[in-house]
Structure formats: C-alpha cells, structure tokens
Write an enzyme that holds these catalytic residues in place. Structure first.
Site, PDB file in Angstrom:
ATOM      1  CB  CYS A 270      -0.921  -0.001   1.222  1.00 24.53           C
ATOM      2  SG  CYS A 270      -2.092  -1.350   1.206  1.00 24.53           S
TER       3      CYS A 270
HETATM    4  N1  LIG Z   1      -2.388  -6.163   1.841  1.00 21.23           N
HETATM    5  C1  LIG Z   1      -2.833  -5.115   2.499  1.00 21.23           C
HETATM    6  O1  LIG Z   1      -2.419  -4.863   3.615  1.00 21.23           O
HETATM    7  C2  LIG Z   1      -3.897  -4.203   1.898  1.00 21.23           C
HETATM    8  C3  LIG Z   1      -4.535  -3.290   2.744  1.00 21.23           C
HETATM    9  C4  LIG Z   1      -5.521  -2.459   2.228  1.00 21.23           C
HETATM   10  C5  LIG Z   1      -5.814  -2.513   0.868  1.00 21.23           C
HETATM   11  N2  LIG Z   1      -5.162  -3.384   0.053  1.00 21.23           N
HETATM   12  C6  LIG Z   1      -5.536  -3.403  -1.364  1.00 21.23           C
HETATM   13  O2  LIG Z   1      -6.343  -4.550  -1.621  1.00 21.23           O
HETATM   14  C7  LIG Z   1      -6.098  -5.045  -2.929  1.00 21.23           C
HETATM   15  C8  LIG Z   1      -5.684  -6.515  -2.857  1.00 21.23           C
HETATM   16  O3  LIG Z   1      -4.470  -6.585  -2.130  1.00 21.23           O
HETATM   17  P1  LIG Z   1      -3.957  -7.928  -1.474  1.00 21.23           P
HETATM   18  O4  LIG Z   1      -2.840  -7.533  -0.565  1.00 21.23           O
HETATM   19  O5  LIG Z   1      -5.090  -8.710  -0.909  1.00 21.23           O
HETATM   20  O6  LIG Z   1      -3.385  -8.678  -2.769  1.00 21.23           O
HETATM   21  P2  LIG Z   1      -2.955 -10.218  -2.874  1.00 21.23           P
HETATM   22  O7  LIG Z   1      -1.969 -10.281  -3.968  1.00 21.23           O
HETATM   23  O8  LIG Z   1      -2.608 -10.738  -1.519  1.00 21.23           O
HETATM   24  O9  LIG Z   1      -4.287 -10.948  -3.314  1.00 21.23           O
HETATM   25  C9  LIG Z   1      -4.907 -10.769  -4.542  1.00 21.23           C
HETATM   26  C10 LIG Z   1      -5.513 -12.088  -4.972  1.00 21.23           C
HETATM   27  O10 LIG Z   1      -6.249 -11.847  -6.156  1.00 21.23           O
HETATM   28  C11 LIG Z   1      -6.082 -12.952  -7.007  1.00 21.23           C
HETATM   29  N3  LIG Z   1      -6.460 -12.546  -8.341  1.00 21.23           N
HETATM   30  C12 LIG Z   1      -5.785 -11.766  -9.222  1.00 21.23           C
HETATM   31  N4  LIG Z   1      -6.513 -11.585 -10.338  1.00 21.23           N
HETATM   32  C13 LIG Z   1      -7.679 -12.237 -10.149  1.00 21.23           C
HETATM   33  C14 LIG Z   1      -8.827 -12.416 -10.931  1.00 21.23           C
HETATM   34  N5  LIG Z   1      -8.948 -11.876 -12.123  1.00 21.23           N
HETATM   35  N6  LIG Z   1      -9.821 -13.185 -10.437  1.00 21.23           N
HETATM   36  C15 LIG Z   1      -9.733 -13.745  -9.223  1.00 21.23           C
HETATM   37  N7  LIG Z   1      -8.645 -13.606  -8.423  1.00 21.23           N
HETATM   38  C16 LIG Z   1      -7.653 -12.852  -8.880  1.00 21.23           C
HETATM   39  C17 LIG Z   1      -4.642 -13.351  -6.821  1.00 21.23           C
HETATM   40  O11 LIG Z   1      -4.397 -14.663  -7.238  1.00 21.23           O
HETATM   41  C18 LIG Z   1      -4.483 -13.165  -5.298  1.00 21.23           C
HETATM   42  O12 LIG Z   1      -4.807 -14.344  -4.592  1.00 21.23           O
HETATM   43  C19 LIG Z   1      -5.040  -4.140  -3.531  1.00 21.23           C
HETATM   44  O13 LIG Z   1      -5.672  -3.128  -4.247  1.00 21.23           O
HETATM   45  C20 LIG Z   1      -4.370  -3.530  -2.308  1.00 21.23           C
HETATM   46  O14 LIG Z   1      -3.803  -2.271  -2.590  1.00 21.23           O
HETATM   47  C21 LIG Z   1      -4.215  -4.249   0.548  1.00 21.23           C
END
Ligand SMILES: NC(=O)c1ccc[n+]([C@@H]2O[C@H](COP(=O)([O-])OP(=O)(O)OC[C@H]3O[C@@H](n4cnc5c(N)ncnc54)[C@H](O)[C@@H]3O)[C@@H](O)[C@H]2O)c1
Length: 431
Positions: A270
C-alpha cells in the site's frame, strides 16, 4: 428491495474475488457471520488450500477457516462463471504499478470484464482494491454496463476500501470502521448494510470518488509523515542527536502530535504504491501533488542512506563493505508479518550485494527470497553467526528477536528500526 432483506437476514450469497491478504479475511468474516460465501481466485493452489481449511494468510486463523468450510459456508473456486450465483460481489484483486510507476489496472479491468460477462439483475458489485478516485465510475461502470444492464437500476455499484492492518493484534475487520461510497443512493444503502453485518461502524460517504480519495489520502498521510521523520533522522545524525529520543519526547505531547518512526524505507502493497495512483490521476487535472513526489523521493533514498551509514561504520573499524559478512535480520516489510512485497530489506540486500558484501539473512517468517538473480534462504540465528558477522543489520524489528542478546554477541549492530533504543552499548549504531 429483495437484496436488502437478504443482506439483513445474512442469507445473501457473497462472492469474494481475489483471496489474498484482503479477500481471504473478508470471505471468512462474512462466512463467520453466517453468509454463504463463494471465494473466487485464479490460483488453483489457493482455492485448494481454502477448500481444505488451510490458511496461507497469517491473519486468518486455521480454526475459523476450517469451521466455515466444514459448515459449508465458505467454498472456493477458480470458475469465474459462478459469479452468476451470488447476490453481492466484493472485488479484492491487486492494484500494482507498472515499471514506470503508473497505475496498473489490468487486474481490476480484467475482473470487471469477467463480472460483466456474468452479471445478473439485482447484483451488488463492490470494489475493495485501492485505486485512484474515478476508477469505480469511469472505468468499471461502463464495462459492467456492456452487459446490457443499467447501473443503479438493474445492478448496484460501490467502492469500499479495505483498511486491514496486517499483523495487528488490536484491529480486525470487526472494529475497523469501513467507508462506503455508492454510485447512487441505492448502491450506498446496500453496500452500507452489507458491511454493517460484519463491521461495527460503517461510514457512508457521498459517492465512490470520496471513498477512493479517502483511502489514498490515508496512505499518502502515512507516506508523507514517514518521509518527514526520515528527513529529520538525516538532520539529527548531522547534529549529533538521537532521532529516537526526539520522537519519544515529542510523543509525550497529549494533543496535536502523532509519532511516526524512521526506517530503511517503506514497504508493503500500500504505502509505497498507492500515492502514485493519486499523483498520476492528479496530472489529468494539471495538478502536481508535490508532497507525494517529495515523500517518495525521501523514502526511496533511505536504503541508500542506510548502506552508506553501514559502510561508514565498517570503515571506522578498518573494514570495507566489499567482502564483509553482513547478517540482515528481518526481510518482511514490517514486524511480525511474512509479507515481503516492496520490502526495504530486499532493497538493502540488493545494494549490499552490489557492493560485494557477503550477505546472509534471518527471518523467522520468510524462509527464502529472491533478490536480483540470487536465491537466498533464511539462515539459523546461531551465536556463531552473530559473532562472526562484521555487521548485524536490524532491518525489520520482529518481536521475537532477543535484541539484548544479539547486541551482546555481535561485533557491530546497525539498527534501522530503533529496536535497541533502550539498550546502551558501544557496538550499536542506530539510524
Ligand atoms: N495487503 C494489504 O495490507 C492491503 C490493505 C488495504 C488494501 N489493500 C488493497 O487490496 C487489494 C488486494 O491486495 P492484497 O494484498 O489482498 O493482494 P494479494 O496479492 O494478496 O491478493 C490478490 C488475490 O487476487 C487474485 N487474483 C488476481 N486476479 C484475479 C482475478 N482476475 N480473479 C480472481 N482472483 C484474482 C490473486 O491470485 C491473489 O490471490 C489491492 O488493491 C491492495 O492495494 C491491501
């Protein structure tokens, strides 16, 4: 509204797309509240792990996951066409940057196209991925309307940013207020009700743009304040005082101040990325977000600064970085988590390797990492390793490390996190 009643009764079927750090805890939270949940991910391995009740995200308890899977409340699949089955869809896919640090909406656009293909009348679609203001309405809405269904009449659309604090013992989905902004009143109402079933406080705002801006603002706020304290660190070093002592003293002020701490850079999915989403969008309005650019500049220089300080510390002992044994403690981007995305420790290791240092690392949460073309595995933290290293670098301050014992055994400690600030020892150098 039939969907509203189903949500209130916890009987609406929820689809969570993207079962990562954000999506998996969310899916489990809905399932624990009694909602039937369908988790969708493109990675078969993750889907199999979920269906076998095996969590791969530290913040999800095995017991909770096993329980909801056993009760049949959570099922995972790679079959995207099954979004047809659900009443509400929460999209939690990644929002990375391109190599040139521009927003990369490939995942959001790709998934929205998929949802559009299977969109059903009456469904609610909520984007949770962090992104720039305008994504929900300008990017997603037209794609979803290609289905022939009309937003606000046939389906509902909202943005609700995730605020998960990985590794936190104090804040969970339940006690972290959730901001919601729909493209119209009905969408906001449905999304607000949906999250109210699992979150104590939901904060509805006027529209998705406000919700999107809120999330990036929160992350810009952290990034800018970390940059401010990083800059102060450089000045304190020149003026011969401890920035840690200054911060601790300032933090005694009961109002108008909030402590931020210096470090070897910023990491995670982030803080280092999201500000660029806003900076990029701002340019469309002939507007330059100077704080964002400045903060990025300062924070991105920190690993270089740390390496130069380590080099100076070795130099004062008649040693060079070239050939020195450097043991890096912690490669996760922050303490007590296993996530190495954008971790400043990896940048540090890269720079140290480029200077031909002999680098090894220990991290109880991360068994191996790839830095440039090098595959490194976490080494055991033995007394022999601590005493033989020319410098032990505390890059991530995991709680499990015994800092007093490390400081007693090591020849030289370079502490980038203030983990040793209560210790008095001539062989410790702090940022
Ligand atoms: N990790 C954090 O602490 C956090 C906190 C707040 C917001 N976010 C935001 O949340 C969002 C997700 O982040 P994350 O950390 O969970 O990412 P991540 O990489 O841990 O998880 C994303 C998941 O989405 C899957 N994926 C990708 N394309 C896909 C599709 N077309 N269909 C189905 N699944 C799909 C991937 O395989 C993966 O398992 C981002 O925008 C991030 O900025 C993350």
């Amino acid at each position: 509204m039939e969907l509203l009643a189903k949500i209130r009764r916890n009987t609406a079927k929820i689809g969570v797309i993207g079962l990562g750090y954000v999506g998996l805890p969310l899916a489990v939270a809905f399932a624990e509240a009694g909602f039937p949940v369908l988790g969708i991910d493109i990675q078969q391995k993750r889907v199999d792990l979920v269906n076998n009740g095996c969590p791969y995200i530290a913040d999800v308890s095995r017991k909770a996951l096993k329980e909801v899977v056993r009760k049949g409340l959570l099922e995972a699949t790679t079959d995207q066409s099954r979004v047809k089955e659900v009443d509400a869809i929460c999209i939690c896919v990644p929002t990375p940057l391109t190599k040139t640090k521009d927003p990369d909406l490939t995942y959001v656009i790709g998934e929205t196209e998929t949802v559009s293909r299977y969109l059903q009348k009456g469904q609610l679609v909520v984007l949770e991925s962090t992104t720039y203001p305008g994504t929900t309405r300008e990017v997603m809405l037209p794609i979803l309307e290609r289905s022939g269904l009309k937003a606000g009449r046939d389906f509902y659309l909202a943005f609700s940013p995730e605020r998960v604090d990985p590794g936190s013992k104090n804040y969970s989905i339940r006690n972290t207020p959730k901001v919601v902004g729909g493209i119209d009143g009905k969408s906001t109402k449905l999304a607000t009700q949906l999250y109210s079933q699992i979150v104590d406080k939901v904060v509805p705002v006027s529209n998705p743009e406000v919700a999107e801006m809120t999330k990036v603002f929160e992350n810009v706020f952290r990034n800018v304040n970390i940059a401010l304290v990083n800059e102060l660190t450089l000045l304190c070093e020149k003026m011969g005082m401890s920035v840690w002592e200054v911060i601790d003293a300032a933090a005694t002020k009961p109002f108008g101040y909030m402590p931020f701490y210096p470090g070897p850079g910023v990491g995670g999915h982030c803080i280092p990325l999201d500000p660029y989403y806003l900076a990029n969008k701002a340019r469309e309005h002939d507007f330059h977000t100077r704080f964002i650019e400045l903060a990025a500049d300062i924070n991105e220089r920190m690993p270089y600064y740390v390496v130069s300080r380590i080099s100076d510390a070795l130099n004062s002992k008649g040693k060079t970085l070239h050939g020195s044994r450097i043991l890096v403690l912690g490669v996760a981007y922050k303490k007590d988590v296993e996530d190495v995305r954008e971790s400043p420790s990896l940048k540090l290791i890269k720079l140290l390797l480029e200077k031909r240092a002999n680098v090894s690392y220990n991290d109880p949460y991360v068994s191996s990492v790839r830095v440039n073309q090098n595959d490194l595995s976490s080494v055991e933290l033995t007394d022999e390793r601590l005493t033989s290293a020319d410098c032990v670098v505390i890059a991530t301050d995991h709680s499990c490390y015994g800092y007093r014992s490390i400081a007693q055994k090591a020849q030289l400690v370079f502490d980038t996190r203030g983990a040793t600030r209560k210790l008095k020892s001539k062989n410790i150098i702090r940022l």
